[in-house]
Design a protein around this motif. Sequence first.
Motif, PDB file in Angstrom:
ATOM      1  N   ASN A 368      41.172  37.352  35.477  1.00 19.04           N
ATOM      2  CA  ASN A 368      42.013  38.223  36.306  1.00 19.04           C
ATOM      3  C   ASN A 368      42.731  37.474  37.426  1.00 19.04           C
ATOM      4  OD1 ASN A 368      39.808  37.651  37.850  1.00 19.04           O
ATOM      5  ND2 ASN A 368      39.230  39.776  38.267  1.00 19.04           N
ATOM      6  N   THR A 369      42.764  36.152  37.360  1.00 21.99           N
ATOM      7  CA  THR A 369      43.506  35.371  38.359  1.00 21.99           C
ATOM      8  C   THR A 369      44.987  35.719  38.287  1.00 21.99           C
ATOM      9  OG1 THR A 369      41.924  33.548  38.184  1.00 21.99           O
ATOM     10  CG2 THR A 369      44.084  33.038  39.140  1.00 21.99           C
ATOM     11  N   ASN A 370      45.594  35.926  39.452  1.00 21.35           N
ATOM     12  CA  ASN A 370      47.009  36.304  39.510  1.00 21.35           C
ATOM     13  C   ASN A 370      47.908  35.082  39.649  1.00 21.35           C
ATOM     14  OD1 ASN A 370      46.614  39.121  39.348  1.00 21.35           O
ATOM     15  ND2 ASN A 370      46.128  39.223  41.541  1.00 21.35           N
ATOM     16  N   THR A 397      48.378  38.431  35.528  1.00 23.13           N
ATOM     17  CA  THR A 397      47.039  37.854  35.445  1.00 23.13           C
ATOM     18  C   THR A 397      46.997  36.856  34.282  1.00 23.13           C
ATOM     19  OG1 THR A 397      46.243  39.545  33.930  1.00 23.13           O
ATOM     20  CG2 THR A 397      46.025  40.002  36.295  1.00 23.13           C
ATOM     21  N   THR A 398      45.912  36.101  34.229  1.00 23.03           N
ATOM     22  CA  THR A 398      45.743  35.171  33.101  1.00 23.03           C
ATOM     23  C   THR A 398      45.827  35.905  31.778  1.00 23.03           C
ATOM     24  OG1 THR A 398      44.305  33.759  34.446  1.00 23.03           O
ATOM     25  CG2 THR A 398      44.197  33.465  32.062  1.00 23.03           C
TER      26      THR A 398
END
Length: 702
Positions: A368-370, A397-398
């Motif tokens: 969930n990294t933006n 997100t990823t």
Amino acid sequence: MNKKLKIFLLLIQMFGIGLSLYYRKFLLTVAVVLMLIYNLYVFFKWKKIKMKNNFILRSFIASDIILFCFFILIFRMIQIQLFDSNNYKEAINKQINVERREGGERGNIYDSKGKGLAYSINMYELSVDPKRFIKSLEAPEALKELVSKKYIRDNYRPLLNTINKLGKEERVYKRLNRNIDDVEKKEIEEILEKYNIKGKNIIFLSGRKERRYYKPDQYFFLVGNIGFKKGTEKEGIFGIELFYENYLKGDKISRIIPSIRSLGIGLPTSSARTKVNLDGMNIHLTVDNDLQYILNDEMEKQFKKTNSEEAYAVLMDPNNGKILATSFFRKNKKNVANPIFQSQVEPGSIFKPLVIAAALQEKKIRRNTNFDIGNGTITKYKHTIRESSRSVKGILTTEEILKKSSNVGMVLIGDKFTNEEFDSYLERFGLYDKTGVDYPYEKKPRRESVKRWNGLKKSTMSFGQGIAVTPIQMITAFSAVINGGVMYQPYIVDKITDRDGLVVRRNLPIQKGKIITEAVSKEMRAMMELAVLEGTVKKAHVDDYRIGGKTGTAQYSEHGRYVKHEYLSSVMGFFPVEKPQYILLAMFFKPQGDVLYDKYGGTAAAPVLGEVVKRVTKIKNIYSQKIENIRVQGKRSLRSIENNDELVIMPDLKGLSAREVIEIFKGSDIEVELTGTGVVQSQSVEPQKELIDIKKIKIKLN
């Protein structure tokens, strides 16, 4: 005779003996010794004779002459038996010995279920010796019957005239039919025996072996073929036939058999020894003929539909490296190289999961990294990189980067690696070396030192451009992403057996390293499932089956420059998602379409994945992963769409995805609160509990 003359002759002869021995002229030695013996006998004999009777004298002289002839005969016998024996033996052997070269049959090639893909059959040539034919009264009648029964495809009268003419010219050979099978051979021999000319080399059969291939249009580029490479014996020149030549070829021997040369019949006293079995070994592939047919059929349809230059695919078991099917079509029939193993291509976006998996493994990113990709462009070293779709912009997100196949997002992920770290993962994924697959002439990639990378190199490689790999490398590396992180060496041959079925060699799965953890692999499978459900791989979706995948659209480069609107479109897919049994790579080179979108991987390649899944799951009895589609209907009650039964209890959601949970409660008046990512770990309302007066349910994902 004068006594001194006698002594002189004897001394000369003794000297001759010594001289011949010195110069190793042993035949001359024998001659001089015999002469010396004869002279000693004569001199001693005549010394005692005192008679003057003429008759007796003539008798003694005659006896001496006879004795001299006898000594000549002895000399000749010694010469033949001792000194010239090898020459005479060689002359005899040339007259009666016939050299026969014998060899075992070439081994067969089977699929994983025992279906013959390459095998040898007996074929015979029917011929006539015109010189002998015209001397036989029965031969014309036998010929007439052979013609009438269509074993010879000529008119009888013209053929008979031709043979008679050749016979008068003392010709000894004319071919009548070169393609006689075993059944026809037996019937022909019965006819020849009927007219009492069988075995007389008047009309006769000679055998040969022919290699036959099952459905060469499907298997040629994998199984290969045989031909004349050097010498007069056929051998493997391509594919499996070449790679396993030493196993497939039979042993060869040469035997010398005493025979009647004119008839070619061995003498009763002759004997010969040979090996018990000269046949080659049988090869058993990992390829499944049913899967091969399905893959080939779907690829051919899409190849024609897209009007591509080339199309190739490989289906593999990601859990051990077994190649289950391959397919290949091209417009240019002259090129026989198999691009799956022998061509390097820029993979495009199917490469992205490898980079994301490496970043997750190194904890550089999370699912969930933006990432802010702005308006869908990014400039690196004065070069602008754009998204393939203008709709891809903003914060992603990823998971969304993978689902929407964002190039800019991949550049940002790639920036989290140093060049050395990025290069290290390329090596760990096996992209700098051959896979070791048992197929000839696998192409080895060229590795460029990190020190020689320009500033743009890592950025373009992050979305699959600027790096060239073979399709077999790509699917092998991708398998490690979805199977729990293990790299396996791909292989095509399962085992090798002798003609009695005894296994002489078995290929077993070979682990080449652990690349990522099971947890990272599980996350990658879940993200790529979303790509099929909601992303660029939608055209591969099959109702009620969980499929994961990624499409690719790599620009085609020629002479160091990219050609506008020409692509290598591909799809990499696997199923079932929870425990993949099959992984498929399909590529279409220069697909054509009415609009540009038709050339992209999502349109040109993805449909093949969906169609293959539909057919494979059917023949392999892979059951649907469909969950009961339960929705909230009206006030505080659940209705099953399938059976229309009213339900008022809470279903067990554990293990379901967020999408599946939302689908269940879609349209209800119950609020669903989701936290986390992944699949359902816990739920606030226990399974089987009544839903009356329940207004909110909390779901935790992990």
